[in-house]
Design a protein around this motif. Structure first.
Motif, PDB file in Angstrom:
ATOM      1  N   ASN A  97       0.845  -1.184   0.000  1.00  0.00           N
ATOM      2  CA  ASN A  97       0.000   0.000   0.000  1.00  0.00           C
ATOM      3  C   ASN A  97       0.889   1.245   0.000  1.00  0.00           C
ATOM      4  O   ASN A  97       1.065   1.919   1.004  1.00  0.00           O
ATOM      5  CB  ASN A  97      -0.903  -0.041   1.237  1.00  0.00           C
ATOM      6  CG  ASN A  97      -1.932   1.058   1.221  1.00  0.00           C
ATOM      7  OD1 ASN A  97      -2.266   1.606   0.165  1.00  0.00           O
ATOM      8  ND2 ASN A  97      -2.437   1.401   2.383  1.00  0.00           N
TER       9      ASN A  97
ATOM     10  N   HIS B  29     -11.709   9.146   5.380  1.00  0.00           N
ATOM     11  CA  HIS B  29     -10.396   8.634   4.969  1.00  0.00           C
ATOM     12  C   HIS B  29      -9.265   9.362   5.684  1.00  0.00           C
ATOM     13  O   HIS B  29      -9.455  10.436   6.255  1.00  0.00           O
ATOM     14  CB  HIS B  29     -10.225   8.794   3.454  1.00  0.00           C
ATOM     15  CG  HIS B  29     -11.083   7.860   2.665  1.00  0.00           C
ATOM     16  ND1 HIS B  29     -11.317   8.041   1.311  1.00  0.00           N
ATOM     17  CD2 HIS B  29     -11.752   6.739   3.018  1.00  0.00           C
ATOM     18  CE1 HIS B  29     -12.084   7.057   0.875  1.00  0.00           C
ATOM     19  NE2 HIS B  29     -12.362   6.259   1.890  1.00  0.00           N
ATOM     20  N   ASN B  30      -8.081   8.772   5.602  1.00  0.00           N
ATOM     21  CA  ASN B  30      -6.906   9.366   6.239  1.00  0.00           C
ATOM     22  C   ASN B  30      -5.771   9.667   5.277  1.00  0.00           C
ATOM     23  O   ASN B  30      -4.737  10.187   5.687  1.00  0.00           O
ATOM     24  CB  ASN B  30      -6.403   8.440   7.347  1.00  0.00           C
ATOM     25  CG  ASN B  30      -7.393   8.331   8.488  1.00  0.00           C
ATOM     26  OD1 ASN B  30      -7.646   9.313   9.187  1.00  0.00           O
ATOM     27  ND2 ASN B  30      -7.968   7.161   8.671  1.00  0.00           N
ATOM     28  N   ASN B  50      -0.583  11.089   4.374  1.00  0.00           N
ATOM     29  CA  ASN B  50      -1.146   9.978   5.129  1.00  0.00           C
ATOM     30  C   ASN B  50      -1.202  10.415   6.592  1.00  0.00           C
ATOM     31  O   ASN B  50      -0.159  10.727   7.184  1.00  0.00           O
ATOM     32  CB  ASN B  50      -0.270   8.738   4.966  1.00  0.00           C
ATOM     33  CG  ASN B  50      -1.015   7.458   5.230  1.00  0.00           C
ATOM     34  OD1 ASN B  50      -2.214   7.433   5.477  1.00  0.00           O
ATOM     35  ND2 ASN B  50      -0.299   6.353   5.174  1.00  0.00           N
ATOM     36  N   SER B  71      -6.977  15.368   8.425  1.00  0.00           N
ATOM     37  CA  SER B  71      -7.193  14.272   7.472  1.00  0.00           C
ATOM     38  C   SER B  71      -8.318  14.537   6.481  1.00  0.00           C
ATOM     39  O   SER B  71      -8.435  13.826   5.490  1.00  0.00           O
ATOM     40  CB  SER B  71      -7.491  12.976   8.234  1.00  0.00           C
ATOM     41  OG  SER B  71      -6.361  12.542   8.945  1.00  0.00           O
ATOM     42  N   SER B  93      -8.789  10.714  -2.278  1.00  0.00           N
ATOM     43  CA  SER B  93      -8.579  10.227  -0.920  1.00  0.00           C
ATOM     44  C   SER B  93      -8.711   8.711  -0.898  1.00  0.00           C
ATOM     45  O   SER B  93      -9.307   8.105  -1.793  1.00  0.00           O
ATOM     46  CB  SER B  93      -9.570  10.877   0.061  1.00  0.00           C
ATOM     47  OG  SER B  93     -10.881  10.379  -0.139  1.00  0.00           O
ATOM     48  N   SER B  94      -8.131   8.119   0.130  1.00  0.00           N
ATOM     49  CA  SER B  94      -8.284   6.683   0.353  1.00  0.00           C
ATOM     50  C   SER B  94      -8.257   6.426   1.852  1.00  0.00           C
ATOM     51  O   SER B  94      -7.985   7.330   2.649  1.00  0.00           O
ATOM     52  CB  SER B  94      -7.182   5.892  -0.369  1.00  0.00           C
ATOM     53  OG  SER B  94      -5.922   6.102   0.251  1.00  0.00           O
ATOM     54  N   GLN B  95      -8.496   5.191   2.212  1.00  0.00           N
ATOM     55  CA  GLN B  95      -8.646   4.867   3.634  1.00  0.00           C
ATOM     56  C   GLN B  95      -7.449   5.316   4.461  1.00  0.00           C
ATOM     57  O   GLN B  95      -7.580   5.881   5.529  1.00  0.00           O
ATOM     58  CB  GLN B  95      -8.861   3.360   3.787  1.00  0.00           C
ATOM     59  CG  GLN B  95      -9.170   2.910   5.205  1.00  0.00           C
ATOM     60  CD  GLN B  95     -10.452   3.545   5.709  1.00  0.00           C
ATOM     61  OE1 GLN B  95     -11.454   3.586   5.000  1.00  0.00           O
ATOM     62  NE2 GLN B  95     -10.418   4.052   6.928  1.00  0.00           N
ATOM     63  N   GLU B 104      -4.772   0.666  -1.727  1.00  0.00           N
ATOM     64  CA  GLU B 104      -6.166   1.028  -1.487  1.00  0.00           C
ATOM     65  C   GLU B 104      -6.759   1.734  -2.696  1.00  0.00           C
ATOM     66  O   GLU B 104      -6.050   2.389  -3.457  1.00  0.00           O
ATOM     67  CB  GLU B 104      -6.246   1.995  -0.308  1.00  0.00           C
ATOM     68  CG  GLU B 104      -5.740   1.411   0.989  1.00  0.00           C
ATOM     69  CD  GLU B 104      -5.541   2.501   2.020  1.00  0.00           C
ATOM     70  OE1 GLU B 104      -5.456   2.157   3.200  1.00  0.00           O
ATOM     71  OE2 GLU B 104      -5.464   3.689   1.646  1.00  0.00           O
ATOM     72  N   GLN B 106      -8.516   4.636  -4.543  1.00  0.00           N
ATOM     73  CA  GLN B 106      -8.544   6.085  -4.389  1.00  0.00           C
ATOM     74  C   GLN B 106      -9.794   6.643  -5.065  1.00  0.00           C
ATOM     75  O   GLN B 106     -10.160   6.214  -6.157  1.00  0.00           O
ATOM     76  CB  GLN B 106      -7.287   6.707  -5.010  1.00  0.00           C
ATOM     77  CG  GLN B 106      -6.019   6.284  -4.280  1.00  0.00           C
ATOM     78  CD  GLN B 106      -4.767   6.871  -4.891  1.00  0.00           C
ATOM     79  OE1 GLN B 106      -4.817   7.841  -5.643  1.00  0.00           O
ATOM     80  NE2 GLN B 106      -3.628   6.300  -4.554  1.00  0.00           N
TER      81      GLN B 106
END
Lengths: 113, 117
Positions: A97, B29-30, B50, B71, B93-95, B104, B106
């Motif tokens: 990731n 998301h973060n 992140n 975030s 954004s993603s988790q 992840e 996006q």
């Protein structure tokens, strides 16, 4: 330089036909693969993600992954004029990731009524 | 508001101006991202954040300055841009989080179309 290659097209298919979109990538360690659809003037929207070799089906869409050949494809069955858009292939840069997606230039699909 | 929003949607600026692009995500998301999409070129990743920390700067010129106060919000501050910086700037954004085997998904905002004169 890690690369993702797509034929820019346009790929023209008649309504109701199967559209086949192809993508090759250079980084052998990539594990995650995505297809996005982008209508003209809009942002990319996710269609499919695939992580394992083989086929993954979602409605009229099937993603196919062959890591040995470094090849991922998207099949659209029963193509509709509303499927006319640019399809972007994206591959994660590196393994895991990483947050880094590498995009191809996109293939423009035209579905003719 | 749902998903990822961006303001302004369109921006015209001179080379001596200073402006900022704003992105807000409502997905919990973060991780947040800035991308540049120029005509006839692939989407290019610019910056990755992140949990508010910058984890990637893809050799972006210093006339682009990102800021991530939390975030949910991401800014791109612009100053002394060049005409070749005209493009669609996309936020995603993603988790978020570290590690994991797979990248992840996006999710993209609508973009800001920037024209530098």
């Amino acid at each position: 330089q890690k690369e993702v290659e797509q034929n820019s097209g346009p790929l023209s298919v008649p309504e109701g036909a199967i559209a086949s979109l192809n993508c090759t990538y250079s980084d052998r360690v990539s594990q995650s693969f995505f297809w996005y659809r982008q209508y003209s003037g809009k942002s990319p929207e996710l269609i499919m993600s695939i992580y394992s070799n083989g086929d993954k089906e979602d409605g009229r869409f099937t993603a196919q992954l062959n890591k040995a050949s470094q090849y991922v494809s998207l099949l659209i069955r029963d193509s509709q004029p509303s499927d006319s858009a640019t399809y972007l292939c994206a591959v994660n840069g590196g393994s895991g990731n990483t947050g880094k997606l590498i995009f191809g230039q996109g293939t423009t699909l035209q579905v003719k009524p | 508001e749902t998903g990822v929003t961006q303001t302004p949607r369109h921006l015209v600026m001179g080379m001596t101006n200073k402006k900022s692009l704003k992105c807000e995500q409502h997905l919990g998301h973060n991780a947040m991202y800035w991308y540049k999409q120029s005509a006839k070129k692939p989407l290019e990743l610019m910056f990755v954040y992140n949990f508010k920390e910058q984890t990637e700067n893809n050799s972006v010129p210093s006339r682009f300055s990102p800021e991530c106060p939390n975030s949910s919000h991401l800014f791109l501050h612009l100053h002394t841009l060049q005409p070749e910086d005209s493009a669609l700037y996309l936020c995603a954004s993603s988790q978020g989080g570290s590690g994991g085997t797979y990248q992840e998904t996006q999710y993209f905002g609508p973009g800001t179309r920037l024209l530098v004169l």
